[in-house]
Motif scaffolding. Structure first.
Motif, PDB file in Angstrom:
ATOM      1  N   TYR A  68       0.821  -1.210   0.000  1.00 45.70           N
ATOM      2  CA  TYR A  68       0.000   0.000   0.000  1.00 45.70           C
ATOM      3  C   TYR A  68       0.853   1.257   0.000  1.00 45.70           C
ATOM      4  CZ  TYR A  68       0.678  -0.466   5.103  1.00 45.70           C
ATOM      5  OH  TYR A  68       1.217  -0.614   6.361  1.00 45.70           O
ATOM      6  N   SER A  92      -3.422  -3.025   1.571  1.00 52.79           N
ATOM      7  CA  SER A  92      -4.380  -2.674   2.613  1.00 52.79           C
ATOM      8  C   SER A  92      -5.786  -2.852   2.050  1.00 52.79           C
ATOM      9  CB  SER A  92      -4.195  -1.228   3.071  1.00 52.79           C
ATOM     10  OG  SER A  92      -4.553  -0.325   2.037  1.00 52.79           O
ATOM     11  N   GLU A  93      -6.736  -3.084   2.927  1.00 53.64           N
ATOM     12  CA  GLU A  93      -8.114  -3.272   2.460  1.00 53.64           C
ATOM     13  C   GLU A  93      -8.605  -2.041   1.702  1.00 53.64           C
ATOM     14  OE1 GLU A  93     -12.555  -3.623   4.423  1.00 53.64           O
ATOM     15  OE2 GLU A  93     -10.910  -4.694   5.416  1.00 53.64           O
ATOM     16  N   GLU A  94      -8.321  -0.865   2.244  1.00 52.80           N
ATOM     17  CA  GLU A  94      -8.804   0.365   1.619  1.00 52.80           C
ATOM     18  C   GLU A  94      -8.233   0.545   0.215  1.00 52.80           C
ATOM     19  OE1 GLU A  94      -8.836   5.207   2.444  1.00 52.80           O
ATOM     20  OE2 GLU A  94      -7.698   3.859   3.750  1.00 52.80           O
ATOM     21  N   SER A  95      -6.887   0.389   0.080  1.00 52.18           N
ATOM     22  CA  SER A  95      -6.277   0.591  -1.230  1.00 52.18           C
ATOM     23  C   SER A  95      -6.670  -0.519  -2.197  1.00 52.18           C
ATOM     24  CB  SER A  95      -4.752   0.670  -1.102  1.00 52.18           C
ATOM     25  OG  SER A  95      -4.213  -0.536  -0.573  1.00 52.18           O
ATOM     26  N   GLU A  98     -10.204   0.306  -3.419  1.00 48.62           N
ATOM     27  CA  GLU A  98     -10.130   1.499  -4.259  1.00 48.62           C
ATOM     28  C   GLU A  98      -9.533   1.169  -5.619  1.00 48.62           C
ATOM     29  OE1 GLU A  98      -8.442   5.592  -2.995  1.00 48.62           O
ATOM     30  OE2 GLU A  98      -6.822   4.635  -4.144  1.00 48.62           O
ATOM     31  N   TRP A 116     -12.151  -9.666   1.206  1.00 46.66           N
ATOM     32  CA  TRP A 116     -12.399  -8.236   0.990  1.00 46.66           C
ATOM     33  C   TRP A 116     -13.275  -8.000  -0.240  1.00 46.66           C
ATOM     34  CZ3 TRP A 116      -6.586  -6.506   1.614  1.00 46.66           C
ATOM     35  CH2 TRP A 116      -6.246  -6.526   2.982  1.00 46.66           C
TER      36      TRP A 116
END
Length: 396
Positions: A68, A92-95, A98, A116
Motif C-alpha cells: 500500500y 491494505s483493504e482500503e487501497s 479502491e 475483501w
C-alpha cells in the motif's frame, strides 16, 4: 549543471536518463512486434526513485506495486489508478478496494483479499486477476536455484488452493476473473524457464477452462548485456509458446532489473591505503550496502580511474567500503596491478536494481543521486541525507 562525472562528489549514484528511456522503449517495442496488446509494468520495488517512476510514467509504463505504500507512491508521482498493477500480500483493504473500483490491474495474492472482495458494491462490475504458484523445481528443474525451489507466493494448483480460490470467486456475482499472474524469478533468467512456465500456465488455463483478458508474465528478465537473452528473445519465446487463443490476450510484463540495472553507476573514491599481512587494504568512501545489499557478489562491473601513474605491486589489494564492518569488502585486485592511491576513483556500473531500494541507514545515510541528461549535463535529483532527514518524525 555542466560538469563531468570526474568532478561529482563521492559517493554518489548517477542515473543515465537516456539509458533508462531506451530500455523501457526497447522492451515495449519488442513485445509489440509479437503481440497486439501489451503492458510494460515498471517494478517499483526494484528502484523506487521518484525520478525513475516519472520517466517510466512518461514513456507509457504502468506502475507495478507490491504494497500500500508503493501504491500511494505511484499515485503521488502521477500514475492514474488505471495504470497501476497491484500485486503482493501487503495490500491494505482500503487501497485494494479502491484500486479495483478505479480500474487498476489487481492480482489476488491472499485469502483475505478474497474476503475483501465481498465488500465491493453489489451494483458494480469488477475484474481481478489471481496469482498462480510456480514451483521452479517442478516446472523447470534446470533453472532452480536450489533443490525444492518452491515459492510461498500465489495459489497452488497441486495443493488444491487454486481451485478453492476459483470457487470463491465464482460465488461473487459482481466479480470476474480477468487475468492470471505467473511471476517467478529464476536463477538463470533463461528463455527455457519462461517457455516452461508458460507451458505450465497454459495447462492450468485449459484444465480449469479459464476465459481471460490478460496474462501477466511477471519479471526477472536480463537487461541489455552481452551474450544474454535480449528483449526480442524473450518476446519471441512468449509468442512461440502461447497458443493462438492466448496470443490475443493483453500480455503484461513487470521488468525491474531489465530496465534500471544498466541505467545506474555509483562513483566512489579511495580515502586510505594500508599494508600488512602481505596485502594492501584499500578503503573507499563507498559501502557494499549501497551496491550489493544482498551481499552475494564477489566482483562488479567497474572502472578504476587512477589520479596519477602508480607503482605496479606484487601483492593483492583488498578494496573495502567505509563502514566499521569487517565484511564491507568489495573486491580484490590481483597481484601485478597498479597500486590504488588516495584520490583514485572507482566507478561501479549496472547498479540500479534493488540497490537504492534496499540501502540501509547505517553510519552513512542515503547518498546523492545525479541524473545524466542526453546532452551530457548532470543534475542533482536527490540530496544526500543528513541527520535532519534521519531524525524526522522521531521523538528525542
Amino acid at each position: 549543471m555542466n560538469m563531468s562525472k570526474n568532478c561529482l562528489p563521492t559517493p554518489s549514484f548517477i542515473l543515465d536518463a537516456l539509458e533508462l528511456k531506451t530500455c523501457i522503449e526497447s522492451f515495449g517495442k519488442s513485445l509489440l512486434h509479437k503481440f497486439h496488446k501489451v503492458v510494460v509494468g515498471y517494478s517499483v520495488k526494484t528502484n523506487s526513485l521518484p525520478y525513475c517512476l516519472t520517466v517510466a510514467k512518461n514513456h507509457g509504463c504502468f506502475a507495478e506495486v507490491v504494497s500500500y505504500h508503493e501504491y500511494a507512491l505511484a499515485l503521488k508521482v502521477g500514475f492514474p489508478v488505471s495504470h497501476i498493477i497491484y500485486n503482493g500480500p501487503l495490500k491494505s483493504e482500503e487501497s485494494f478496494l479502491e484500486a479495483i473500483m478505479s480500474g487498476a490491474i489487481v492480482n489476488i495474492e491472499t485469502w483475505r483479499e478474497l474476503k475483501w472482495l465481498r465488500k465491493l458494491p453489489l451494483n458494480g462490475r469488477y475484474k481481478v486477476g489471481i496469482r498462480l504458484n510456480v514451483d521452479i523445481s517442478a516446472v523447470s528443474p534446470a533453472d532452480e536455484n536450489h533443490e525444492n525451489d518452491d515459492s510461498r507466493f500465489g495459489f497452488s494448483a497441486e495443493s488444491g488452493d487454486f481451485e478453492k480460490a476459483l470457487l470463491l470467486l465464482k460465488e461473487l456475482p459482481n466479480v470476474t476473473l480477468a487475468g492470471l499472474h505467473t511471476h517467478r524469478t529464476s536463477k538463470t533468467r533463461s528463455l527455457d524457464f519462461y517457455r516452461h512456465t508458460l507451458e505450465y500456465a497454459q495447462s492450468i488455463i485449459k484444465q480449469y477452462g479459464l476465459s481471460l483478458e490478460y496474462l501477466d508474465l511477471g519479471g526477472g528478465y536480463f537487461g541489455p548485456m552481452p551474450n544474454k537473452p535480449t528483449f526480442e528473445d524473450y518476446a519471441d519465446v512468449f509468442q512461440r509458446t502461447l497458443c493462438d487463443q492466448l496470443k490475443n490476450l493483453t500480455i503484461i510484463v513487470e521488468p525491474g532489473n531489465a530496465l534500471v540495472a544498466s541505467a545506474f553507476d555509483y562513483i566512489s573514491e579511495v580515502i586510505d591505503v594500508k599494508y600488512h599481512n602481505h596485502q594492501y587494504y584499500v578503503t573507499t568512501d563507498a559501502t557494499r550496502n549501497d551496491i550489493d545489499p544482498f551481499f552475494h557478489k564477489e566482483d562488479y562491473f567497474k572502472t578504476i580511474q587512477h589520479l596519477s601513474p602508480s607503482t605496479i605491486v606484487h601483492d593483492r589489494q583488498i578494496v573495502s567500503g567505509s563502514t566499521c564492518l569487517e565484511y564491507d569488502r568489495l573486491f580484490t585486485v590481483d597481484k601485478g596491478e597498479e597500486l590504488l592511491q588516495e584520490g583514485d576513483r572507482i566507478i561501479y556500473h549496472r547498479v540500479g536494481a534493488y540497490t537504492l531500494a534496499l540501502t540501509p541507514l547505517f553510519i552513512h545515510y542515503f547518498p546523492k543521486i545525479y541524473v545524466k541528461h542526453a546532452d551530457g549535463t548532470f543534475e542533482l535529483i536527490r540530496e544526500e541525507w543528513s541527520e535532519n532527514e534521519f531524525i524526522q518524525k522521531s521523538k528525542y
